[in-house]
Motif scaffolding. Structure first.
Motif, PDB file in Angstrom:
ATOM      1  N   GLN A   4       0.701  -1.113   0.032  1.00 47.54           N
ATOM      2  CA  GLN A   4      -0.150  -0.099   0.047  1.00 47.54           C
ATOM      3  C   GLN A   4       1.075   1.038  -0.035  1.00 47.54           C
ATOM      4  O   GLN A   4       1.715   1.383   0.815  1.00 47.54           O
ATOM      5  CB  GLN A   4      -0.816  -0.001   1.216  1.00 47.54           C
ATOM      6  CG  GLN A   4      -1.745   1.194   1.406  1.00 47.54           C
ATOM      7  CD  GLN A   4      -3.033   1.009   0.385  1.00 47.54           C
ATOM      8  OE1 GLN A   4      -3.479   0.106  -0.114  1.00 47.54           O
ATOM      9  NE2 GLN A   4      -3.151   2.399  -0.433  1.00 47.54           N
ATOM     10  N   ALA A   5       0.827   1.999  -1.044  1.00 51.88           N
ATOM     11  CA  ALA A   5       1.581   3.269  -1.095  1.00 51.88           C
ATOM     12  C   ALA A   5       0.944   4.493  -0.895  1.00 51.88           C
ATOM     13  O   ALA A   5      -0.368   4.730  -0.927  1.00 51.88           O
ATOM     14  CB  ALA A   5       2.235   3.269  -2.907  1.00 51.88           C
ATOM     15  N   SER A   6       1.721   5.320  -0.149  1.00 49.44           N
ATOM     16  CA  SER A   6       0.810   6.600   0.098  1.00 49.44           C
ATOM     17  C   SER A   6       1.661   7.743   0.237  1.00 49.44           C
ATOM     18  O   SER A   6       3.280   7.289   0.246  1.00 49.44           O
ATOM     19  CB  SER A   6       0.352   6.537   1.508  1.00 49.44           C
ATOM     20  OG  SER A   6       1.069   5.998   2.475  1.00 49.44           O
ATOM     21  N   GLY A   8       1.676  10.390  -1.861  1.00 52.64           N
ATOM     22  CA  GLY A   8       1.994  11.361  -2.919  1.00 52.64           C
ATOM     23  C   GLY A   8       1.005  12.723  -2.711  1.00 52.64           C
ATOM     24  O   GLY A   8       0.398  12.858  -1.579  1.00 52.64           O
ATOM     25  N   LEU A  19       7.110   9.307   0.372  1.00 52.41           N
ATOM     26  CA  LEU A  19       6.336   8.174   0.039  1.00 52.41           C
ATOM     27  C   LEU A  19       6.635   7.269   0.980  1.00 52.41           C
ATOM     28  O   LEU A  19       7.646   6.938   1.289  1.00 52.41           O
ATOM     29  CB  LEU A  19       6.602   7.668  -1.374  1.00 52.41           C
ATOM     30  CG  LEU A  19       6.500   8.822  -2.429  1.00 52.41           C
ATOM     31  CD1 LEU A  19       6.571   8.185  -4.030  1.00 52.41           C
ATOM     32  CD2 LEU A  19       5.155   9.770  -2.296  1.00 52.41           C
ATOM     33  N   CYS A  21       5.312   2.881   1.633  1.00 46.52           N
ATOM     34  CA  CYS A  21       4.911   1.736   1.216  1.00 46.52           C
ATOM     35  C   CYS A  21       4.752   0.692   2.200  1.00 46.52           C
ATOM     36  O   CYS A  21       5.614   0.074   2.650  1.00 46.52           O
ATOM     37  CB  CYS A  21       5.789   1.186  -0.095  1.00 46.52           C
ATOM     38  SG  CYS A  21       5.230  -0.214  -0.735  1.00 46.52           S
ATOM     39  N   ARG A  37       8.444   4.713 -11.441  1.00 50.86           N
ATOM     40  CA  ARG A  37       7.399   5.934 -11.478  1.00 50.86           C
ATOM     41  C   ARG A  37       7.205   5.842 -12.921  1.00 50.86           C
ATOM     42  O   ARG A  37       7.844   5.363 -13.938  1.00 50.86           O
ATOM     43  CB  ARG A  37       8.018   7.162 -11.131  1.00 50.86           C
ATOM     44  CG  ARG A  37       9.415   7.686 -11.811  1.00 50.86           C
ATOM     45  CD  ARG A  37       9.880   8.865 -11.458  1.00 50.86           C
ATOM     46  NE  ARG A  37      10.885   9.427 -12.478  1.00 50.86           N
ATOM     47  CZ  ARG A  37      11.546  10.531 -12.064  1.00 50.86           C
ATOM     48  NH1 ARG A  37      11.338  11.202 -10.832  1.00 50.86           N
ATOM     49  NH2 ARG A  37      12.421  10.826 -12.593  1.00 50.86           N
ATOM     50  N   VAL A  92       3.095   8.762 -11.524  1.00 47.22           N
ATOM     51  CA  VAL A  92       2.691   7.776 -10.650  1.00 47.22           C
ATOM     52  C   VAL A  92       4.068   7.029 -10.057  1.00 47.22           C
ATOM     53  O   VAL A  92       4.696   6.440 -10.907  1.00 47.22           O
ATOM     54  CB  VAL A  92       1.230   6.921 -11.120  1.00 47.22           C
ATOM     55  CG1 VAL A  92       0.958   6.060 -10.097  1.00 47.22           C
ATOM     56  CG2 VAL A  92       0.264   7.843 -11.695  1.00 47.22           C
ATOM     57  N   TYR A  94       5.277   3.847  -8.192  1.00 47.11           N
ATOM     58  CA  TYR A  94       4.848   2.415  -7.525  1.00 47.11           C
ATOM     59  C   TYR A  94       5.760   1.868  -6.746  1.00 47.11           C
ATOM     60  O   TYR A  94       7.161   2.000  -7.080  1.00 47.11           O
ATOM     61  CB  TYR A  94       4.639   1.640  -8.755  1.00 47.11           C
ATOM     62  CG  TYR A  94       3.453   2.046  -9.639  1.00 47.11           C
ATOM     63  CD1 TYR A  94       3.660   2.870 -10.902  1.00 47.11           C
ATOM     64  CD2 TYR A  94       2.359   1.561  -9.524  1.00 47.11           C
ATOM     65  CE1 TYR A  94       2.863   3.224 -11.502  1.00 47.11           C
ATOM     66  CE2 TYR A  94       1.275   2.028 -10.473  1.00 47.11           C
ATOM     67  CZ  TYR A  94       1.615   2.815 -11.403  1.00 47.11           C
ATOM     68  OH  TYR A  94       0.462   3.091 -12.438  1.00 47.11           O
ATOM     69  N   GLN A 118      -0.391  -0.108  -5.686  1.00 46.48           N
ATOM     70  CA  GLN A 118      -1.243   0.414  -6.575  1.00 46.48           C
ATOM     71  C   GLN A 118      -0.935   1.849  -7.066  1.00 46.48           C
ATOM     72  O   GLN A 118      -1.372   2.196  -8.021  1.00 46.48           O
ATOM     73  CB  GLN A 118      -2.633   0.814  -5.676  1.00 46.48           C
ATOM     74  CG  GLN A 118      -2.647   2.076  -5.036  1.00 46.48           C
ATOM     75  CD  GLN A 118      -1.975   1.982  -3.842  1.00 46.48           C
ATOM     76  OE1 GLN A 118      -1.163   0.996  -3.353  1.00 46.48           O
ATOM     77  NE2 GLN A 118      -2.107   3.193  -2.999  1.00 46.48           N
ATOM     78  N   THR A 120       0.915   5.856  -6.334  1.00 48.23           N
ATOM     79  CA  THR A 120       0.445   6.918  -5.620  1.00 48.23           C
ATOM     80  C   THR A 120       1.092   8.289  -6.742  1.00 48.23           C
ATOM     81  O   THR A 120       2.227   8.336  -7.174  1.00 48.23           O
ATOM     82  CB  THR A 120       1.241   7.350  -4.286  1.00 48.23           C
ATOM     83  OG1 THR A 120       0.483   8.472  -3.655  1.00 48.23           O
ATOM     84  CG2 THR A 120       2.687   7.203  -4.435  1.00 48.23           C
ATOM     85  N   GLN A 121       0.149   9.341  -6.840  1.00 49.26           N
ATOM     86  CA  GLN A 121       0.540  10.353  -7.848  1.00 49.26           C
ATOM     87  C   GLN A 121       1.307  11.363  -7.188  1.00 49.26           C
ATOM     88  O   GLN A 121       1.001  11.740  -5.979  1.00 49.26           O
ATOM     89  CB  GLN A 121      -0.962  11.039  -8.290  1.00 49.26           C
ATOM     90  CG  GLN A 121      -0.701  12.162  -9.228  1.00 49.26           C
ATOM     91  CD  GLN A 121      -0.204  11.764 -10.428  1.00 49.26           C
ATOM     92  OE1 GLN A 121      -0.624  10.977 -11.105  1.00 49.26           O
ATOM     93  NE2 GLN A 121       0.687  12.535 -10.963  1.00 49.26           N
TER      94      GLN A 121
END
Length: 126
Positions: A4-6, A8, A19, A21, A37, A92, A94, A118, A120-121
């Protein structure tokens, strides 16, 4: 395993983001981890990788000196600290993990990783 990436978001050029993960379902303390990316219309690009022990890291030339990959195995989390962000860093991002402890073919190759988050932008405005 699930990644789970977060972290961004939108940032101005010169700014920073970190970021994260988080892995669940299985400990990845002996897995190589990486960040890639992908910008619109472009192929997925290697950003950074870290070996299973955390003793070695690799970074793409385009981010060397600005980005740093690290892990906290107690939290099953890999991080990407991004400083001095540029508009061309917009993509994005990853995170990925390999179930093979060593990647002699190269830690920068996307096909070496069989678990992906998934994305993160990250958007960097000029």
């Amino acid at each position: 395993v699930q990644l789970q990436a977060s972290g961004g978001g939108l940032v101005q050029a010169g700014g920073s983001l970190r970021l994260s993960c988080a892995a669940s379902g299985r400990t990845f303390s002996n897995w190589p981890m990486a960040w890639f990316r992908q910008a619109p219309g472009k192929e997925r690009e290697f950003v950074g990788a870290i070996n299973w022990s955390g003793s070695r890291t690799w970074h793409a030339d385009s981010v060397k000196g600005r980005f740093t990959i690290s892990t906290d195995n107690t939290k099953n989390t890999v991080y990407l600290q991004m400083n001095s962000l540029k508009p061309e860093d917009t993509a994005v991002y990853y995170c990925a993990a390999s179930s093979v402890p060593y990647l002699p073919a190269g830690y920068h190759i996307p096909t070496m990783y069989d678990n992906w988050g998934q994305g993160t932008q990250v958007t960097v405005s000029s």
